[in-house]
Motif scaffolding. Sequence first.
Motif, PDB file in Angstrom:
ATOM      1  N   UNK A 178       0.831  -1.211   0.000  1.00  0.00           N
ATOM      2  CA  UNK A 178       0.000   0.000   0.000  1.00  0.00           C
ATOM      3  C   UNK A 178       0.862   1.257   0.000  1.00  0.00           C
ATOM      4  N   UNK A 179       1.923   1.270   0.821  1.00  0.00           N
ATOM      5  CA  UNK A 179       2.780   2.444   0.903  1.00  0.00           C
ATOM      6  C   UNK A 179       3.495   2.694  -0.415  1.00  0.00           C
ATOM      7  N   UNK A 180       4.027   1.650  -1.035  1.00  0.00           N
ATOM      8  CA  UNK A 180       4.752   1.820  -2.298  1.00  0.00           C
ATOM      9  C   UNK A 180       3.815   2.238  -3.418  1.00  0.00           C
ATOM     10  N   UNK A 181       2.616   1.680  -3.454  1.00  0.00           N
ATOM     11  CA  UNK A 181       1.646   2.071  -4.489  1.00  0.00           C
ATOM     12  C   UNK A 181       1.308   3.553  -4.375  1.00  0.00           C
ATOM     13  N   UNK A 182       1.099   4.018  -3.163  1.00  0.00           N
ATOM     14  CA  UNK A 182       0.779   5.422  -2.957  1.00  0.00           C
ATOM     15  C   UNK A 182       1.953   6.309  -3.356  1.00  0.00           C
ATOM     16  N   UNK A 183       3.180   5.885  -3.001  1.00  0.00           N
ATOM     17  CA  UNK A 183       4.366   6.685  -3.330  1.00  0.00           C
ATOM     18  C   UNK A 183       4.618   6.713  -4.822  1.00  0.00           C
ATOM     19  N   UNK A 184       4.486   5.570  -5.511  1.00  0.00           N
ATOM     20  CA  UNK A 184       4.764   5.524  -6.939  1.00  0.00           C
ATOM     21  C   UNK A 184       3.690   6.244  -7.742  1.00  0.00           C
ATOM     22  N   UNK A 185       2.498   6.415  -7.161  1.00  0.00           N
ATOM     23  CA  UNK A 185       1.440   7.164  -7.844  1.00  0.00           C
ATOM     24  C   UNK A 185       1.653   8.670  -7.714  1.00  0.00           C
ATOM     25  N   UNK A 186       1.958   9.128  -6.499  1.00  0.00           N
ATOM     26  CA  UNK A 186       2.083  10.562  -6.242  1.00  0.00           C
ATOM     27  C   UNK A 186       3.530  11.050  -6.195  1.00  0.00           C
ATOM     28  N   UNK A 187       4.495  10.136  -6.253  1.00  0.00           N
ATOM     29  CA  UNK A 187       5.890  10.519  -6.151  1.00  0.00           C
ATOM     30  C   UNK A 187       6.425  10.463  -4.738  1.00  0.00           C
TER      31      UNK A 187
END
Length: 740
Positions: A453-462
């Motif tokens: 979840x954390x990586x998906x959020x980071x890779x989406x928003x930077x």
Amino acid sequence: MSEHDPYNEDSLSLILPHCQKGISFAESPLNILSIACFIVSLDGHVLRANESMVDMLGFASSDDLLDFCADGVKVLLHEPADWESLCKAPLVGEGEVQRVPTVLRHHDGGALLCIASVRLVAWEEAETPVLEVLVRNEAKRHQGFAALVKALRLNRDMMDFIPVPLVIHAAGCILFANPAAESFSGAGRCSLEGKHVSDMMDIQNVSHISRSTWAMEDRSPLSGEYQAVLANGQVRWLRLFGTRTTFHDQPAILSLFQDHTEDRRYELDLAKAEQFNQIVVDNSPSCIMMHDGEVVIKCNPAFAQFIGYETPEALVGKRLCDLVHLNSLAVLVPRWKGPIANQKSSTAEYSFQLPSGKTKCVRSYTMPIEFKGRAAAIAIFQDITETNHILVRYKNLFDTAPLGIALGDMEGRLVKANPRMAEMFGYYSPEDMVLEVLEMGSQLYACAEDSVRLNCKAFTAGEAHNHMCQCRRRDGSLFWTTLSVRVISDTLGRRVGYKLYVQDITKRRQAEDEAEERGRRIRTLSSEMLLAHEQERSNLARELHDGPVQLLALATMMIDGMADPSGNFSGLEKPLAFLREVATQLRSNIVELVPPALFTGGLDEALDSLGEDFRTRYSLVVDVDCVLVPNLSREGAAFLFRAARELLTNAVKHGDAHWAAVQVSVVDHNLILLVEDDGQGFVPEMSGSHKPGSMGLIDLRSLARDLGGKLEMGLSSGDGARVVLLIPLDALCEVKSDSA
């Protein structure tokens, strides 16, 4: 200007808009490319000549050439009349580059057959435009052409078979044209013979080469480049070779044509690229220098500033060993001479000292080249001194940061960690952690889904911040953390990894749990206190009803029995009236302590009854909107009823209101009591005093806070009072009271 000058004041006004903004001659890349060039004023004086031009004409230096041309540029021309062709050429193309064949005079008196490219430019060292002349030596090309002409003279039949267009003409009339010439011009076989040469190309070009050819003292060929319009309408650049000959015993001119259009385009593109590259080099923040391993040949302003000189010209000819401190020679000499000796490019990072003793760190790329027949090298330096200082400071911050910091690649592998990160997760050192952690998601997180979840959020928003989850130590124990992730991209914008920031919040989480437990206990005690208050009110109401009220009723009955037959009390009327007033007041207090409608019909009926009571007693119109609250306890209903009664009383006494609204609703597991009016607002009751059965605003606010809620006061849309009481729903429901 002289009267013979082809440019006058009127023509300059037409020429100037077409002048190209020429780069400074001293900064021209033509020296690096070994292209002969000189600058000539419009009145024919040579202003500057580069090294290649000096070498071509056989002079010892640029100053010697300028002294030789003191009387004008015509002394350099084999035919002085060619000067008019040179200075008129830029006007033909409105400031564009023109090619003109010419013969220059060597220093030893010999003739050099050349092609001159001329353009009109604005030069910062002259107030008026100047001519920039680029000269190409055509001696070798003429030697080949002379051999071809000699062979053609010996064997006229070869003319039909050579693939080069060939025309023999005299007085403008075509006497012979080979098949290649007829195909090139777009005409059919034998159609060119007997026609005028202007049917093939511009008459001015043909006339010029004819005059130049006849003016030659011998039968050596003459060449040039021209822009011609062919019979088929195409505009082509031609390289034209001409020589005197005889055709059927008549003097004529033999001309060969070579289509040079594509080469011309490439040359123009190359010239533009050269100028662009020179501009880039001069304005580049990187330091660029050309050297031969011993001395500086060329450099850009950035390199001059880097070394400590004001201009690049001041560095030309300087020995390389004079540019650095003696202590650095052992480091730099191999880097200077190695690429030249090995003929291989090299890249390196190193530090050295300037003569002042100041240390510089550079990243260099060196490429071997050939310059004027000698081995040389171009070195590009990037000053990374400040960058290295920043990296050192960053490393210190990285190593001493109170947060755990880690770098991971796109496959989830741990690449780097700081000491705090290793300590937090129970590893002996950052190096041990990097070796042991092969997959961050499964080894560092208590739940691998948190990593996803954390990586998906980071890779989406930077980037992603303050994600709370549990992590796993090396020994398997769990601890609470907040995680932040920032994606790392390369210079092309491609994602290459991410940076993870970890903060251990175990103690903070424990403190929050303890505070939540204390709050829960306070809410429990408040609910129990509320229940105790209600029980106390019920007991007080029952004792008043069973005791004083009954006694007052009995006393009233006894006094009523003491009346004489005529109904007179013989002076007991006032005591009897007083007893009845006291009994009525006590019954009213009992109703306020325990409202009957609250326990017979529920909260909504009790509020309706309350509104009707205020309308009767105070002429206050009350609109009631009460939703059905599931599992609302008896004590909770009594609390809301008394709060509404207290707020309505304030609206009447302090706000002089004529209308009020009471609304009870449930929003997000919170029970909300809203009371607003159309009065003048009210002054909160600061003393906290109130009559039995009611509560002051201070008590109401305190009790709301103890129950986990809040009391907010403000102005309504009509500038009256607006009070919002918010209480958690579970604090007033049966579950809470049962647990109590």
